[in-house]
Design a protein around this motif. Structure first.
Motif, PDB file in Angstrom:
ATOM      1  N   HIS A 168       0.830  -1.207   0.000  1.00 24.79           N
ATOM      2  CA  HIS A 168       0.000   0.000   0.000  1.00 24.79           C
ATOM      3  C   HIS A 168       0.867   1.261   0.000  1.00 24.79           C
ATOM      4  N   TRP A 169       1.990   1.215   0.708  1.00 23.04           N
ATOM      5  CA  TRP A 169       2.915   2.350   0.685  1.00 23.04           C
ATOM      6  C   TRP A 169       3.542   2.516  -0.691  1.00 23.04           C
ATOM      7  N   LEU A 170       3.964   1.426  -1.306  1.00 26.02           N
ATOM      8  CA  LEU A 170       4.564   1.502  -2.642  1.00 26.02           C
ATOM      9  C   LEU A 170       3.603   2.116  -3.648  1.00 26.02           C
ATOM     10  N   VAL A 171       2.364   1.663  -3.611  1.00 26.79           N
ATOM     11  CA  VAL A 171       1.362   2.155  -4.559  1.00 26.79           C
ATOM     12  C   VAL A 171       1.115   3.650  -4.367  1.00 26.79           C
ATOM     13  N   ALA A 172       1.130   4.093  -3.103  1.00 23.48           N
ATOM     14  CA  ALA A 172       0.879   5.509  -2.824  1.00 23.48           C
ATOM     15  C   ALA A 172       2.105   6.377  -3.102  1.00 23.48           C
ATOM     16  N   ALA A 173       3.297   5.882  -2.735  1.00 20.89           N
ATOM     17  CA  ALA A 173       4.508   6.700  -2.828  1.00 20.89           C
ATOM     18  C   ALA A 173       5.222   6.575  -4.164  1.00 20.89           C
ATOM     19  N   HIS A 174       5.108   5.429  -4.817  1.00 17.04           N
ATOM     20  CA  HIS A 174       5.848   5.194  -6.060  1.00 17.04           C
ATOM     21  C   HIS A 174       4.972   4.501  -7.115  1.00 17.04           C
ATOM     22  N   PRO A 175       3.835   5.065  -7.448  1.00 16.70           N
ATOM     23  CA  PRO A 175       2.952   4.396  -8.415  1.00 16.70           C
ATOM     24  C   PRO A 175       3.582   4.240  -9.791  1.00 16.70           C
ATOM     25  N   GLY A 176       4.532   5.118 -10.143  1.00 19.99           N
ATOM     26  CA  GLY A 176       5.174   5.036 -11.452  1.00 19.99           C
ATOM     27  C   GLY A 176       5.952   3.760 -11.682  1.00 19.99           C
TER      28      GLY A 176
END
Length: 450
Positions: A168-176
């Motif tokens: 969930h953090w990855l998707v929010a912080a680094h969606p690219g």
């Protein structure tokens, strides 16, 4: 720190051999990546560094993203031969739930092979999948093969808690990092499920996860008038809470057939030669026998009380009482479910979300599902591949928020009688060695052809 990555010559074909998947899984198990919840975890950084070294030895560059000190998530992208195709995400988690060594026959982080099984915490949830992916990537690199489409690899932290430090953090912080990904595969599907047809003949089902019930964990709070336990009190918070909890526990939620469950019932019934009547789901489940366990928890929503808290002294009526309710929601039903919950709670009881993640549903009839089924049947020609809906949840909920179709596909051959679904989070968790090698071959085939 991660141990140096040195691989034995496991097949005798020379120094370019891919590492043995069993060895990879054993070494991953030996990293104690216990997730204690509440932000407390161990070993995720070391495990991620090991994965990075394994990928580097296959010529794949990766990067670690830390959401907090030690909470490591590793991401890599393998370029495909056709840049016009959408990308495939392959995601797995490196953390595990706690294990008490006193309860185990073998030390839970030993990664020991005994009697044809690899033992250890995470052997099926889900360091087996992580190892199979690494072995498949290595095998392709050894043979000079390139996937048709980009393959994004994500080995994440914190799935065994809330994913706040992981997916969930990855998707929010680094969606690219996930640009161009149309589909994802991960845990909870693609394993052998042995059943018998109406004539007693063996049938090997391979359920592939095409949906997950949503999570709507609720806190119920009942408010009343505090007072002495010996005096009449019609505004007792504990009594209000008991009534609300009983109403939720006793309520029979209606049967709702989502596309995944409908397809599971129809296709499994056909494979077993039993009558499928979608107007009589309970009767159909009874006729499916042991196969029914793959669907019986996902034909309806559920509200299961799990925790109660009230008061501090037996002769004092508290002014507040609380309960936690594990609520699981089928795709497309949340609004109606919550409206019904509010009606059942009664006056003086309020609800709030403790955790809230939407349900996941990917297409049952799609080229992606067909490719997974083909990869399984190439290794097991007798495989009967069926879609199903997970009763719980995975990190798919995070990645689905990016518009990615998420499937539970962690292929694994299992011997008949092996109680695989009891292994995850259980004592003496273990995975068959032959199953790991089967799964690595299936994944290699899928990555090369999808």
């Amino acid at each position: 720190m991660a141990e140096p990555v040195e691989f034995p010559n496991t097949t005798g074909n020379g120094p370019t051999d891919a590492p043995d998947v069993v060895d990879l899984c054993a070494r991953l198990i030996r990293f104690d990546t216990t997730n204690l919840g509440g932000g407390q975890s161990e070993g995720e950084r070391d495990a991620a560094e090991f994965v990075g070294e394994v990928l580097a030895s296959a010529g794949v560059e990766s990067r670690i993203y830390e959401s907090a000190p030690g909470r490591a998530n590793l991401v890599a992208r393998i370029p495909g031969s056709d840049p016009t195709l959408s990308a495939l995400l392959v995601q797995g988690h490196l953390d595990v739930v706690p294990a008490d060594p006193a309860e185990w026959r073998l030390p839970p982080f030993s990664g020991e092979v005994r009697d044809g099984f690899l033992w250890g915490r995470g052997a099926v949830d889900m360091k087996d999948f992580c190892a199979m992916v690494l072995a498949a990537v290595h095998a392709m690199a050894r043979d000079g093969r390139t996937p048709r489409r980009d393959v994004v690899l994500a080995f994440v932290a914190d799935e065994e808690d809330k994913g706040e430090f992981g997916a969930h953090w990855l998707v929010a912080a680094h969606p690219g990092l996930f640009d161009g990904c149309a589909v994802a595969i991960s845990e909870s599907g693609g394993y052998t499920y042995h059943v018998r047809d109406v004539e007693g003949q063996a049938v090997r089902l391979y359920p592939v996860g095409t949906a997950e019930r949503g999570t709507a964990h609720l806190r119920l709070t009942a408010n009343g008038r505090a007072g002495h336990g010996s005096r009449r009190n019609p505004d007792n918070a504990v009594v209000k809470l008991i009534g609300a909890v009983h109403a939720l526990a006793a309520h029979e939620w209606p049967i709702t057939l989502t596309p995944s469950v409908r397809a599971f019932l129809s296709r499994t019934g056909e494979a077993l030669g039993v009558e499928v009547d979608l107007g009589d789901v309970e009767g159909t489940l009874a006729r499916l026998g042991p196969a029914a366990s793959l669907a019986e928890s996902t034909v309806r929503n559920s509200t299961t009380p799990t925790m109660l808290q009230a008061g501090y002294k037996v002769n004092v009526i508290p002014g507040t009482a609380t309960a936690l309710v594990d609520t699981r929601v089928l795709p497309g039903t949340e609004k109606a479910l919550l409206a019904d919950v509010d009606g059942l709670l009664g006056p003086g009881v309020e609800r709030e979300f403790v955790a809230h993640q939407a349900a996941v549903e990917a297409p049952v009839d799609s080229p992606w599902f067909d490719a997974m089924a083909s990869a399984l049947r190439a290794e097991d020609p007798g495989a009967v591949v069926v879609p199903y809906c997970l009763g719980g949840g995975t990190d798919a909920k995070a990645f689905a928020s990016l518009g990615i179709d998420c499937y539970g596909f962690a292929p694994l051959w299992l011997p008949e009688g092996f109680r695989y679904r009891e292994m995850a989070h259980g004592v003496d968790e273990r995975v068959p060695v032959a199953g790991l090698r089967f799964g690595a071959r299936v994944l290699e085939r899928l990555l090369a052809t999808i």
